[in-house]
Design an enzyme around this catalytic site. Sequence first.
Site, short mmCIF file in Angstrom:
data_model
loop_
_atom_site.label_atom_id
_atom_site.label_comp_id
_atom_site.label_asym_id
_atom_site.label_seq_id
_atom_site.Cartn_x
_atom_site.Cartn_y
_atom_site.Cartn_z
CG ASN A 14 -1.88 -1.21 1.16
OD1 ASN A 14 -2.03 -1.84 0.12
ND2 ASN A 14 -2.45 -1.54 2.30
CB VAL A 15 1.20 3.97 -2.30
CG1 VAL A 15 2.02 2.98 -3.12
CG2 VAL A 15 -0.18 4.19 -2.92
CG HIS A 58 4.22 -1.70 -4.53
ND1 HIS A 58 3.09 -2.47 -4.65
CD2 HIS A 58 5.24 -2.54 -4.82
CE1 HIS A 58 3.43 -3.71 -5.00
NE2 HIS A 58 4.72 -3.78 -5.12
CB CYS A 72 15.34 19.85 -10.90
SG CYS A 72 15.42 19.62 -12.68
CB CYS A 100 12.12 22.09 -13.45
SG CYS A 100 13.57 23.18 -13.43
CB THR A 146 -2.58 -8.96 -1.00
OG1 THR A 146 -2.06 -8.76 -2.32
CG2 THR A 146 -2.06 -10.28 -0.43
CG ASN A 158 -8.81 -11.87 0.76
OD1 ASN A 158 -9.97 -11.55 0.56
ND2 ASN A 158 -7.82 -11.55 -0.06
N PRO A 159 -11.60 -11.88 3.00
CG PRO A 159 -12.91 -9.99 2.57
CD PRO A 159 -11.52 -10.42 2.95
C1 BV8 Z 1 8.86 -5.14 -11.72
C2 BV8 Z 1 2.01 1.46 -6.74
C3 BV8 Z 1 10.93 -5.45 -12.82
C4 BV8 Z 1 1.40 2.35 -7.77
C5 BV8 Z 1 1.73 -0.84 -7.54
C6 BV8 Z 1 5.87 -12.25 -12.29
C7 BV8 Z 1 4.71 -12.78 -12.76
C8 BV8 Z 1 3.78 -11.94 -13.44
C9 BV8 Z 1 4.01 -10.57 -13.63
C10 BV8 Z 1 5.17 -10.04 -13.15
C11 BV8 Z 1 6.10 -10.88 -12.49
N1 BV8 Z 1 7.13 -10.09 -12.11
C12 BV8 Z 1 6.89 -8.80 -12.52
C13 BV8 Z 1 5.70 -8.76 -13.16
C14 BV8 Z 1 5.11 -7.57 -13.72
C15 BV8 Z 1 4.33 -6.73 -12.69
C16 BV8 Z 1 3.16 -7.52 -12.17
O1 BV8 Z 1 3.21 -8.11 -11.11
N2 BV8 Z 1 2.07 -7.48 -12.97
C17 BV8 Z 1 0.81 -8.13 -12.51
C18 BV8 Z 1 -0.34 -7.15 -12.76
C19 BV8 Z 1 0.60 -9.40 -13.27
N3 BV8 Z 1 5.19 -6.30 -11.61
C20 BV8 Z 1 5.87 -5.14 -11.78
O2 BV8 Z 1 5.83 -4.44 -12.78
C21 BV8 Z 1 6.76 -4.70 -10.61
N4 BV8 Z 1 8.05 -4.27 -11.11
O3 BV8 Z 1 8.60 -6.32 -11.85
O4 BV8 Z 1 10.02 -4.56 -12.17
C22 BV8 Z 1 12.16 -4.68 -12.99
C23 BV8 Z 1 13.27 -5.10 -12.28
C24 BV8 Z 1 14.48 -4.42 -12.48
C25 BV8 Z 1 14.54 -3.34 -13.37
C26 BV8 Z 1 13.39 -2.93 -14.06
C27 BV8 Z 1 12.18 -3.60 -13.85
C28 BV8 Z 1 6.17 -3.46 -9.90
C29 BV8 Z 1 4.85 -3.81 -9.26
C30 BV8 Z 1 4.34 -2.61 -8.43
C31 BV8 Z 1 3.34 -1.78 -9.19
N5 BV8 Z 1 2.81 -0.73 -8.33
N6 BV8 Z 1 1.32 0.16 -6.73
C32 BV8 Z 1 0.02 2.81 -7.38
O5 BV8 Z 1 -0.49 2.38 -6.33
O6 BV8 Z 1 -0.51 3.65 -8.12
S1 BV8 Z 1 0.89 -2.35 -7.55
C33 BV8 Z 1 -0.67 -2.01 -6.79
O7 BV8 Z 1 -1.54 -2.99 -7.26
C34 BV8 Z 1 -0.70 -2.14 -5.28
O8 BV8 Z 1 0.46 -1.61 -4.67
C35 BV8 Z 1 -0.80 -3.66 -5.10
O9 BV8 Z 1 0.46 -4.26 -5.16
C36 BV8 Z 1 -1.60 -4.06 -6.33
C37 BV8 Z 1 -3.02 -4.28 -5.97
O10 BV8 Z 1 -3.09 -5.53 -5.37
P1 BV8 Z 1 -3.73 -5.68 -3.88
O11 BV8 Z 1 -3.09 -4.73 -2.96
O12 BV8 Z 1 -3.68 -7.13 -3.57
O13 BV8 Z 1 -5.23 -5.15 -4.09
P2 BV8 Z 1 -6.43 -5.86 -4.89
O14 BV8 Z 1 -7.48 -4.83 -5.05
O15 BV8 Z 1 -5.90 -6.58 -6.07
O16 BV8 Z 1 -6.96 -6.98 -3.86
C38 BV8 Z 1 -7.53 -6.57 -2.64
C39 BV8 Z 1 -7.76 -7.85 -1.86
O17 BV8 Z 1 -8.24 -7.49 -0.57
C40 BV8 Z 1 -8.78 -8.79 -2.50
O18 BV8 Z 1 -8.28 -10.12 -2.47
C41 BV8 Z 1 -10.00 -8.65 -1.59
O19 BV8 Z 1 -10.70 -9.86 -1.48
C42 BV8 Z 1 -9.35 -8.30 -0.25
N7 BV8 Z 1 -10.19 -7.52 0.67
C43 BV8 Z 1 -11.19 -6.66 0.35
N8 BV8 Z 1 -11.68 -6.08 1.50
C44 BV8 Z 1 -10.96 -6.61 2.53
C45 BV8 Z 1 -10.00 -7.51 2.01
N9 BV8 Z 1 -9.13 -8.18 2.78
C46 BV8 Z 1 -9.19 -7.97 4.13
N10 BV8 Z 1 -10.07 -7.10 4.72
C47 BV8 Z 1 -10.97 -6.42 3.94
N11 BV8 Z 1 -11.82 -5.58 4.53
#
Ligand code: BV8
Length: 238
Positions: free
Chosen positions: A101-102, A118, A134, A147, A188, A210-211
Site C-alpha cells: 500500500n502507498v 511500492h 530542479c 521545473c 491482497t 481475506n474475505p
Molecule cells: C517489476 C504502486 C521489474 C502504484 C503498484 C511475475 C509474474 C507476473 C508478472 C510479473 C512478475 N514479475 C513482474 C511482473 C510484472 C508486474 C506484475 O506483477 N504485474 C501483474 C499485474 C501481473 N510487476 C511489476 O511491474 C513490478 N516491477 O517487476 O520490475 C524490474 C526489475 C528491475 C529493473 C526494471 C524492472 C512493480 C509492481 C508494483 C506496481 N505498483 N502500486 C500505485 O499504487 O498507483 S501495484 C498495486 O496494485 C498495489 O500496490 C498492489 O500491489 C496491487 C493491488 O493488489 P492488492 O493490494 O492485492 O489489491 P487488490 O485490489 O488486487 O486486492 C484486494 C484484496 O483485498 C482482495 O483479495 C480482496 O478480497 C481483499 N479484501 C477486500 N476487502 C478486505 C479484504 N481483505 C481484508 N479485509 C478487507 N476488509
Amino acid sequence: MSDEVWGWVRAAKRIAVLTGAGMSAESGVPTFRDAQTGLWAKFDPSQLATEEAFRAKPSMVWDWYAFRREMIAKVEPNAGHKALADFALRYPGRLTLITQNVDGLHQRAGSRHVLALHGNIADDKWLDPPKACCNAAAAVAGSPPYCERCGNLLRPDVVWFGEPLPLRALAAAEEAARACDLMLVVGTSGVVYPAAGLARTSAGKVVIVNPHPSDLDDAADAVLRGTAAQLLPQLLED
Ligand code: BV8
C-alpha cells in the site's frame, strides 16, 4: 478464530506481515480489484500506473494520483492497522510489516520501519534525473508541477508497473520471509509480483486474512475468511 491459528501467533518468535489494498478497505480506501468502486474498474492498471502513461498523459495520471491523495487524506487507519502497530509496540523486533500500500495508513497508525515496497503516494520525485535547476520547492504549480528552467516534471514517488522495487526494502522483506516462523498475508489478491512471491518463499506457516479467495490461497497453511479490521485485533490480542 481457529484456536490452532491463534496458537501459531502465540508461539511465533518472528512474524512477517504482508498487506495489500484490502487492509485499508475498512478505512474507506477502495481496493484495486473491487469491481464497483475499484479505482482500476475504469482503467487497466497498466494504463495509469506506468511511466509510459505518465509521459503520454501527464495531467490525466497526475490528476488520478491527486484524487487518490485527497481521498487518503480524509480517511483514518482502522482497527487492523492499529492492532499491528500495538503488537509491534508490545513485542519489539518480533514483527516485520511489509506493505504494497502507498496510502501511509500503517505509518499513521504508529507502525514504524514499515517496508513500503511500492512507495508512498504522499511523496513526489522528479521524472527525469534532476539537474541543478530542479528545485521541487520552486516547481511551477500545475498538473503536474514542473521545473521552470528545464521542464522536468514531478511525479508521485510510487513504484509503477515495470519499475524496480526499492532494493533495500525488497531485500529486507525477502529476509523477513526467509526468517519468519509465521507470515500473515492480509488483504491482497496476490497477483502483483515480486510482492506476492514473498508468501511463496515464506519459511514460516502462511495464514491468509481475506474475505474472498485470492491467488495465494494455494500457498496458505490456513485461510481466515474475514476482514482485516475484524480479525487482526483478535489474532494479535494477548
Ligand atoms: C517489476 C504502486 C521489474 C502504484 C503498484 C511475475 C509474474 C507476473 C508478472 C510479473 C512478475 N514479475 C513482474 C511482473 C510484472 C508486474 C506484475 O506483477 N504485474 C501483474 C499485474 C501481473 N510487476 C511489476 O511491474 C513490478 N516491477 O517487476 O520490475 C524490474 C526489475 C528491475 C529493473 C526494471 C524492472 C512493480 C509492481 C508494483 C506496481 N505498483 N502500486 C500505485 O499504487 O498507483 S501495484 C498495486 O496494485 C498495489 O500496490 C498492489 O500491489 C496491487 C493491488 O493488489 P492488492 O493490494 O492485492 O489489491 P487488490 O485490489 O488486487 O486486492 C484486494 C484484496 O483485498 C482482495 O483479495 C480482496 O478480497 C481483499 N479484501 C477486500 N476487502 C478486505 C479484504 N481483505 C481484508 N479485509 C478487507 N476488509
